[in-house]
Design a protein around this motif. Sequence first.
Motif, PDB file in Angstrom:
ATOM      1  N   SER A 160      -3.591   4.346  -9.073  1.00 20.35           N
ATOM      2  CA  SER A 160      -4.812   3.906  -9.784  1.00 20.35           C
ATOM      3  C   SER A 160      -5.365   2.576  -9.278  1.00 20.35           C
ATOM      4  O   SER A 160      -6.493   2.227  -9.586  1.00 20.35           O
ATOM      5  N   TYR A 161      -4.573   1.831  -8.511  1.00 23.52           N
ATOM      6  CA  TYR A 161      -5.014   0.505  -8.051  1.00 23.52           C
ATOM      7  C   TYR A 161      -5.522   0.534  -6.613  1.00 23.52           C
ATOM      8  O   TYR A 161      -6.045  -0.458  -6.120  1.00 23.52           O
ATOM      9  N   CYS A 162      -5.376   1.653  -5.913  1.00 25.98           N
ATOM     10  CA  CYS A 162      -5.430   1.618  -4.446  1.00 25.98           C
ATOM     11  C   CYS A 162      -6.742   2.168  -3.876  1.00 25.98           C
ATOM     12  O   CYS A 162      -7.191   3.264  -4.231  1.00 25.98           O
ATOM     13  N   GLY A 198       2.266   7.017   8.499  1.00 27.51           N
ATOM     14  CA  GLY A 198       1.347   7.683   7.577  1.00 27.51           C
ATOM     15  C   GLY A 198       1.378   6.897   6.279  1.00 27.51           C
ATOM     16  O   GLY A 198       2.323   6.143   6.041  1.00 27.51           O
ATOM     17  N   GLN A 199       0.365   7.077   5.413  1.00 25.59           N
ATOM     18  CA  GLN A 199       0.392   6.362   4.122  1.00 25.59           C
ATOM     19  C   GLN A 199       1.526   6.878   3.269  1.00 25.59           C
ATOM     20  O   GLN A 199       2.093   6.145   2.468  1.00 25.59           O
ATOM     21  N   ASN A 200       1.844   8.147   3.421  1.00 25.11           N
ATOM     22  CA  ASN A 200       2.968   8.718   2.679  1.00 25.11           C
ATOM     23  C   ASN A 200       3.570   9.811   3.561  1.00 25.11           C
ATOM     24  O   ASN A 200       3.272  10.994   3.385  1.00 25.11           O
ATOM     25  N   LEU A 257      10.619   1.776   0.908  1.00 27.91           N
ATOM     26  CA  LEU A 257      10.338   2.661  -0.238  1.00 27.91           C
ATOM     27  C   LEU A 257       9.671   1.838  -1.350  1.00 27.91           C
ATOM     28  O   LEU A 257      10.352   1.279  -2.217  1.00 27.91           O
ATOM     29  N   PRO A 258       8.335   1.752  -1.308  1.00 32.98           N
ATOM     30  CA  PRO A 258       7.643   0.887  -2.272  1.00 32.98           C
ATOM     31  C   PRO A 258       7.877   1.342  -3.711  1.00 32.98           C
ATOM     32  O   PRO A 258       7.679   2.513  -4.027  1.00 32.98           O
ATOM     33  N   VAL A 259       8.293   0.395  -4.563  1.00 30.61           N
ATOM     34  CA  VAL A 259       8.550   0.748  -5.964  1.00 30.61           C
ATOM     35  C   VAL A 259       7.372   0.346  -6.838  1.00 30.61           C
ATOM     36  O   VAL A 259       7.095   0.978  -7.844  1.00 30.61           O
ATOM     37  N   GLN A 260       6.711  -0.723  -6.512  1.00 29.69           N
ATOM     38  CA  GLN A 260       5.519  -1.283  -7.187  1.00 29.69           C
ATOM     39  C   GLN A 260       5.826  -1.942  -8.535  1.00 29.69           C
ATOM     40  O   GLN A 260       5.314  -3.006  -8.811  1.00 29.69           O
ATOM     41  N   SER A 261       6.662  -1.312  -9.369  1.00 31.90           N
ATOM     42  CA  SER A 261       6.994  -1.936 -10.658  1.00 31.90           C
ATOM     43  C   SER A 261       8.300  -1.341 -11.171  1.00 31.90           C
ATOM     44  O   SER A 261       8.652  -0.221 -10.812  1.00 31.90           O
ATOM     45  N   ARG A 271      -0.164   5.411 -11.956  1.00 32.46           N
ATOM     46  CA  ARG A 271      -0.112   6.818 -11.503  1.00 32.46           C
ATOM     47  C   ARG A 271       0.828   6.977 -10.315  1.00 32.46           C
ATOM     48  O   ARG A 271       0.475   7.572  -9.295  1.00 32.46           O
ATOM     49  N   ARG A 272       2.027   6.434 -10.469  1.00 30.25           N
ATOM     50  CA  ARG A 272       2.978   6.516  -9.351  1.00 30.25           C
ATOM     51  C   ARG A 272       3.841   7.777  -9.428  1.00 30.25           C
ATOM     52  O   ARG A 272       4.650   8.022  -8.550  1.00 30.25           O
ATOM     53  N   GLU A 273       3.788   8.523 -10.484  1.00 24.80           N
ATOM     54  CA  GLU A 273       4.457   9.837 -10.605  1.00 24.80           C
ATOM     55  C   GLU A 273       5.973   9.778 -10.777  1.00 24.80           C
ATOM     56  O   GLU A 273       6.625  10.802 -10.808  1.00 24.80           O
ATOM     57  N   THR A 297      10.851  -2.901   0.119  1.00 21.83           N
ATOM     58  CA  THR A 297       9.945  -2.359  -0.896  1.00 21.83           C
ATOM     59  C   THR A 297       8.668  -3.173  -0.993  1.00 21.83           C
ATOM     60  O   THR A 297       8.564  -4.248  -0.396  1.00 21.83           O
ATOM     61  N   ASP A 298       7.689  -2.626  -1.718  1.00 25.83           N
ATOM     62  CA  ASP A 298       6.485  -3.366  -2.113  1.00 25.83           C
ATOM     63  C   ASP A 298       6.477  -3.442  -3.636  1.00 25.83           C
ATOM     64  O   ASP A 298       6.848  -2.458  -4.308  1.00 25.83           O
ATOM     65  N   VAL A 299       6.034  -4.577  -4.150  1.00 29.08           N
ATOM     66  CA  VAL A 299       5.923  -4.743  -5.602  1.00 29.08           C
ATOM     67  C   VAL A 299       4.555  -5.349  -5.901  1.00 29.08           C
ATOM     68  O   VAL A 299       4.089  -6.208  -5.151  1.00 29.08           O
ATOM     69  N   TYR A 331      -1.736  -8.290  -8.049  1.00 29.43           N
ATOM     70  CA  TYR A 331      -2.679  -7.178  -8.234  1.00 29.43           C
ATOM     71  C   TYR A 331      -4.108  -7.642  -7.929  1.00 29.43           C
ATOM     72  O   TYR A 331      -4.533  -8.701  -8.391  1.00 29.43           O
ATOM     73  N   SER A 332      -4.839  -6.822  -7.173  1.00 23.42           N
ATOM     74  CA  SER A 332      -6.258  -7.088  -6.883  1.00 23.42           C
ATOM     75  C   SER A 332      -7.091  -5.929  -7.403  1.00 23.42           C
ATOM     76  O   SER A 332      -6.835  -4.789  -7.017  1.00 23.42           O
ATOM     77  N   PRO A 333      -8.093  -6.188  -8.213  1.00 25.12           N
ATOM     78  CA  PRO A 333      -8.989  -5.089  -8.601  1.00 25.12           C
ATOM     79  C   PRO A 333      -9.818  -4.646  -7.397  1.00 25.12           C
ATOM     80  O   PRO A 333     -10.398  -5.493  -6.722  1.00 25.12           O
TER      81      PRO A 333
END
Length: 451
Positions: A160-162, A198-200, A257-261, A271-273, A297-299, A331-333
């Motif tokens: 949702s942020y990307c 790749g992005q994923n 392996l980005p976890v984000q949170s 919406r990381r599933e 990771t990315d957070v 976080y950046s909008p």
Amino acid sequence: MAQRYYIETYGCQMNVADAELMGGVLRREGHERVDDPALADVLIVNTCAIREHAEERVLGRIGQLNRHKLERPDVRLGVAGCVAKELGRELLDRATYVDFVIGPDSYRHLPEVLERVEAGQRVVHDRFNRSENYEDLPPFRLERSSAWVTIMRGCDKFCSYCIVPFTRGREKCRAVEAILEEVRRAVDEGAVEVTLLGQNVNSYRDAGRDFPDLLAAVAGIRGLERLRFTTSHPWDFTPRLVAVIAEHGNVMDHVHLPVQSGSDRILAAMRREYTNEWYRERVSMLREAVPECALSTDVIVGFPGETAADFEATVALMEDIRFNSAYVFLYSPRPHTPAKELADRVPRRTAVERLERLNELQRAIGGAYLRRKVGTRQGVLVHGPAPRGVGLLTGWTEQRETVVFPGDPSLIGKIVSVDVTGLAGITLHGTPRRAERTGSGSVLELPVLAG
Ligand code: SAM
Ligand code: SF4
């Protein structure tokens, strides 16, 4: 007419690979790459749109480069990459000196875009093209020993942020055979290490084959000593993939392996599933099968609605998992993204405090891990001369840690066995051993160097 081109690249490795792709397109037309914008006829800024103010930064940089146009009116200035796609024609209005804007699916058309510019037009070529995979366009690689190979473009995840799905479009996978062919060619031309991009990458699919199939096939290429891939989305990180990493000695023991949170509430809003527990299970599965595997990771901190308790869940996850390294982002909008519309913004001061706390925690965890490497012997792929220090080389280990050691520039592009003797910041220091493996896997004797 042959021209000299200069490409300045920002952002992720996909952009670095795209710069090599544009280089390939331009070289086929007889153009020549230069490192100095003052020497170039065509200047291209290859942009990233991930973070806030990306647009202003791009406008600032092209404003600076406009100096070259003012000095030499026949110089052409273009904008490529994600900001080119995001702003499109608006860029021509906001920067009247920009000659062309070219989106990530249009690089094949660079020659005709330049022709139209020469004919006096200002050109925008930024449409998405569902079938553009650049299969037939070999990149012009800047580095011989370490090659980036794009296996897919775009992203279907829509976190949702990307902004990426809006600037790079929907997921498109290249054919397995084309990828194998490109890797073989890179190895023939001297690549010791290949990174699949790749992005994923984990959602890669081609004619019934998935990413573990592709990874195993690439790992089987003769002469390929080191194979990496990035980025992995935890949702698609499967036991089969872990099995391939464990089975193939040339698939490096390092996973990003980005976890984000660490908060399930925030992960859902992103919406990381996956959940915190799901992520921890993936990590356990990986560490069980590949105990030496380094994990980065990315957070994101300060996502809208992130409470102190949500943030503490991220701290706890990082303390428990003990990543080898972590990129922590504020976080950046971003335009087009649903998260931009969310209320309940975290005050900037709070978000910055959280960022600093995570960085401090990670410095301690990463430092402890690196200190344990002192006294070990590591295979180091030599990248080039160290930025500081005479007679020193720099390179990276299998887990992608940077090592500096004394050595002759003739070792660049080879894998050297190095005894790690110290740590300064996040850089390991060492002494090369007598035996050295070359890119072709043979063994040479090195002169003994003082450590
Ligand atoms: N596809 C990769 C994935 O899903 O992990 C990452 C691609 S993105 C280019 C790299 C990182 O940028 C993400 O993992 C995320 O941490 C960060 N990022 C993306 N959008 C962001 C935003 N709006 N604000 C802050 N960080 C963001
Ligand atoms: Fe962005 Fe999510 Fe796609 Fe990564 S997976 S590129 S964070 S939308």
